[in-house]
Design a protein around this motif. Structure first.
Motif, short mmCIF file in Angstrom:
data_model
loop_
_atom_site.label_atom_id
_atom_site.label_comp_id
_atom_site.label_asym_id
_atom_site.label_seq_id
_atom_site.Cartn_x
_atom_site.Cartn_y
_atom_site.Cartn_z
N ARG A 276 -8.08 21.44 16.66
CA ARG A 276 -8.67 20.37 16.43
C ARG A 276 -7.81 19.66 15.60
NH1 ARG A 276 -14.55 21.83 15.50
NH2 ARG A 276 -14.19 21.75 13.30
N GLU A 277 -7.33 20.35 14.51
CA GLU A 277 -6.46 19.59 13.49
C GLU A 277 -5.00 19.14 13.62
OE1 GLU A 277 -6.73 20.29 9.30
OE2 GLU A 277 -8.73 21.58 9.59
N ILE A 278 -4.42 20.05 14.64
CA ILE A 278 -2.99 19.63 14.76
C ILE A 278 -2.56 18.53 15.68
CG2 ILE A 278 -2.16 21.92 13.97
CD1 ILE A 278 -1.53 22.60 17.13
N PHE A 279 -1.50 18.04 15.52
CA PHE A 279 -0.91 17.03 16.24
C PHE A 279 -0.64 17.36 17.80
CE2 PHE A 279 1.71 13.23 15.71
CZ PHE A 279 1.10 12.64 14.55
N ALA A 280 -0.99 16.52 18.83
CA ALA A 280 -0.35 17.07 20.26
C ALA A 280 -0.70 18.45 20.49
CB ALA A 280 0.95 16.73 20.35
N ALA A 281 -1.96 18.97 20.30
CA ALA A 281 -2.14 20.33 20.47
C ALA A 281 -2.02 20.86 21.90
CB ALA A 281 -3.53 21.02 20.20
N GLY B 166 -9.76 15.50 1.25
CA GLY B 166 -9.35 14.19 0.75
C GLY B 166 -9.36 13.15 1.77
N VAL B 167 -8.34 12.11 1.29
CA VAL B 167 -8.20 10.46 1.93
C VAL B 167 -7.87 11.10 3.52
CG1 VAL B 167 -7.03 8.80 2.12
CG2 VAL B 167 -7.33 9.64 -0.10
N ARG B 168 -8.87 10.40 4.37
CA ARG B 168 -8.49 10.51 5.66
C ARG B 168 -7.26 9.96 6.19
NH1 ARG B 168 -12.16 11.19 10.58
NH2 ARG B 168 -10.57 10.70 12.39
N CYS B 169 -6.60 10.64 6.90
CA CYS B 169 -5.20 10.25 7.43
C CYS B 169 -5.33 9.64 8.80
CB CYS B 169 -4.21 11.53 7.53
SG CYS B 169 -2.70 11.28 8.05
N THR B 170 -4.13 9.03 9.13
CA THR B 170 -4.33 8.43 10.64
C THR B 170 -4.20 9.29 11.54
OG1 THR B 170 -1.88 8.43 10.44
CG2 THR B 170 -3.11 6.27 9.85
N CYS B 171 -3.82 10.54 11.33
CA CYS B 171 -3.68 11.59 12.40
C CYS B 171 -5.22 12.49 12.64
CB CYS B 171 -2.76 12.73 11.98
SG CYS B 171 -3.37 14.10 10.67
N GLY B 172 -5.92 12.10 11.55
CA GLY B 172 -7.43 12.46 11.98
C GLY B 172 -7.71 13.84 11.06
N ARG B 173 -6.79 14.13 10.20
CA ARG B 173 -6.92 15.30 9.19
C ARG B 173 -7.57 14.61 7.90
NH1 ARG B 173 -2.62 19.84 8.53
NH2 ARG B 173 -4.36 21.12 8.39
N TYR B 174 -7.61 15.20 6.93
CA TYR B 174 -8.26 14.75 5.59
C TYR B 174 -7.26 15.24 4.52
CZ TYR B 174 -12.53 12.96 7.79
OH TYR B 174 -13.40 12.29 8.49
N GLY B 175 -6.57 14.48 3.86
CA GLY B 175 -5.88 14.97 2.92
C GLY B 175 -4.49 15.18 2.92
N CYS B 176 -3.83 14.74 3.92
CA CYS B 176 -2.56 14.67 4.53
C CYS B 176 -1.47 14.06 3.21
CB CYS B 176 -1.99 14.06 5.64
SG CYS B 176 -2.53 14.91 7.20
N PHE B 177 -0.29 14.76 3.31
CA PHE B 177 0.73 14.37 2.28
C PHE B 177 1.08 12.92 2.60
CE2 PHE B 177 5.59 15.13 1.74
CZ PHE B 177 5.60 14.83 0.35
N GLU B 178 0.92 12.21 3.78
CA GLU B 178 1.19 10.82 3.92
C GLU B 178 -0.02 10.20 3.61
OE1 GLU B 178 2.67 9.76 8.06
OE2 GLU B 178 0.71 8.61 8.32
N ALA B 179 -1.09 10.46 3.46
CA ALA B 179 -2.12 9.74 3.07
C ALA B 179 -2.24 9.34 1.41
CB ALA B 179 -3.62 10.44 3.27
N TYR B 180 -1.40 10.12 0.78
CA TYR B 180 -1.24 9.94 -0.57
C TYR B 180 0.31 9.44 -0.77
CZ TYR B 180 -5.36 12.43 -1.12
OH TYR B 180 -6.44 13.24 -0.83
N CYS B 181 1.29 9.86 -0.15
CA CYS B 181 2.63 9.51 -0.44
C CYS B 181 3.34 8.44 0.26
CB CYS B 181 3.51 10.70 -0.35
SG CYS B 181 2.66 11.77 -1.71
N SER B 182 2.69 7.69 1.31
CA SER B 182 3.45 6.82 2.06
C SER B 182 3.41 5.53 1.10
CB SER B 182 2.38 6.31 3.43
OG SER B 182 1.37 5.95 3.00
#
Lengths: 307, 307
Positions: A276-281, B166-182
């Motif tokens: 559910r979490e990964i990219f393009a599973a 943490g912060v919701r990312c465009t990929c659907g996960r919460y707290g990604c590196f991208e969500a804080y560092c883009s």
């Protein structure tokens, strides 16, 4: 391919095996003598393995040895606290005394190579082994070979922060994968849950001192507190695994160490969470399996350094 | 080594360069025609590059092309939303029409290879490029070669969770590196800080709508709000970089994208933070540098697919 010996140096035992044409034909273990006696102890086991399997030294193509700690490219053990070693030129000593080619590497990394080549990895190109024990160890196999990073200091998968500012880890960082997913962390959260819910079923069998990493899994179907501990543990584990899946996209991620004894009770829910979490599973699936070589993985991997 | 063409397909321009004996001898860009016209547009640029540099087609050893999106091992673009492509057999079309060897790969990965071989990577064995733009992209070079994982779906470095829940990312996960560092996240936290401190010096030059990823860096020495935004950004960036350093232990981690324009204002404090966090920083140091090829990195890397 001729004969290769694989030895895994642990704090209490050195495990040894003999591979002949890629097949294990003999195994033998002896108690570890730590400190400066280690090389002599390993040489003793090499002789026992050779005599026990009826192989003369001249037929041995190489001896792979793995042990805990940071190992340099020259096979020097920079530091291995529980073996009482610091800057110990293990490879040099063994090669000189045995007059045979020797390779030395870190035990967690060796286990990953062992599982990839001989165990649950099933020979896929890219696999990762995550060992859930006292800490969270790891090893990375890419394109069929061990990947250890510059000066072999990489593959510290347990020291990837998954919760910034979270639980302090032994490494000094806050919120490492290891701080949430080691067997020790699981034991601690189980005991905490027991303290907070003294009527829980877990108390019937275990006391605060005897509960360990197995307890919550044992009671997860009968005890809400245990269920919550397992659910939270699986979520944390899935978070770290999904990170590694997005970074490496290996075909397989293997779980080893004590917690892996839970088998599909661990891997089945974990697979669902990770998918559910990964990219393009769907496009490039990552299979989560338990390791299959148990405490022999390191010795197999050490031997595989010569394959 | 003869002549190689490298092309980087972006949403608005296709950048092209000609390498002769490993040196760039000619560059030319044309506007991108998206959708089904893309192959034709690339072919047009190939002809312009050949004629502009005075090279006949028979002297071209290969054409490397990079573009956004997931690219299969057969050079098919699975999906690239801003190019209007889905299941587009780019490599096959180009090879057929140009009668030359073609390789296609993802643009972020190509940029990492370009920087490793021609840019700030300086030819070390293991390096990672982190691109801080609208998102956080990444590319991994191991043993001098691009590492992309199974079905080339790996190297999604931006989608490593560093703050669970943490912060919701465009990929659907919460707290990604991208969500804080883009750069987008940096812009958002700058604007938020401005709203919370309407007397801040940043307001003198910028309004809520014009502040961007550069604003906080520009005012960090005069404005406490700006300083706090930068400090927090650097801490988040250091967290993700330290994770990658512990996992890969590359010799170099390069920072690219718009934020890299900050130069040593970015890399110097970052280096200090990362050194403090990683395992054995003295034994196997990881240097943090800004990328040096700018928006040419992808084209260089695409060409490097043939080297």
């Amino acid at each position: 391919m001729g004969c290769i010996l694989g030895l895994d140096v642990g704090g209490t035992f050195i495990k040894g095996l003999v591979l002949k044409d890629g097949k294990a034909v003999y195994e033998h273990d002896i108690p570890t003598r730590t400190g400066l006696e280690l090389a002599g102890c390993i040489e003793e086991l090499v002789e026992l393995l050779a005599s026990g399997s009826g192989i003369t030294f001249s037929k041995i193509d190489g001896i792979g040895v793995c042990c805990p700690g940071v190992i340099t490219e020259d096979g020097e053990v920079v530091k291995a606290a529980n073996l009482g070693l610091e800057n110990y030129p293990l490879k040099e000593l063994l090669q000189k005394n045995l007059s045979l080619p020797v390779k030395v590497c870190n035990d967690a990394n060796a286990a990953a190579l062992g599982e990839a080549r001989f165990g649950a990895g099933g020979g896929v190109a890219n696999s990762i082994l995550i060992t859930l024990g006292t800490g969270v160890g790891g090893g990375i196999v890419l394109n069929g070979e061990l990947f250890e990073g510059n000066k072999r200091a990489g593959a510290e998968l347990g020291h990837m922060v998954i919760e910034r500012g979270g639980v302090r880890c032994t490494c000094g960082r806050y919120g490492c994968f290891e701080a949430y997913c080691s067997a020790r962390a699981l034991t601690e959260s189980t005991r905490k849950a027991m303290r907070q819910d003294t009527g829980s079923a877990m108390w019937k069998t275990y006391t605060h001192d005897t509960a360990d990493g197995r307890t919550a899994f044992e009671y997860m179907d009968t005890d809400d507190s245990a269920r919550r501990v397992v659910d939270k543990y699986l979520q944390n584990l899935a978070c770290g695994i999904a990170n590694l899946a997005n970074i490496f996209r290996p075909q397989v991620i293997l779980i080893g160490g004590g917690v892996a004894a839970q088998g599909t009770r661990l891997t089945k829910p974990l697979q669902a969470l990770v998918d559910r979490e990964i990219f393009a599973a769907d496009y490039a699936p990552v299979e989560i399996k338990c390791a299959s070589l148990g405490n022999r993985a390191g010795a197999y991997g050490a031997a595989a350094l010569f394959m």
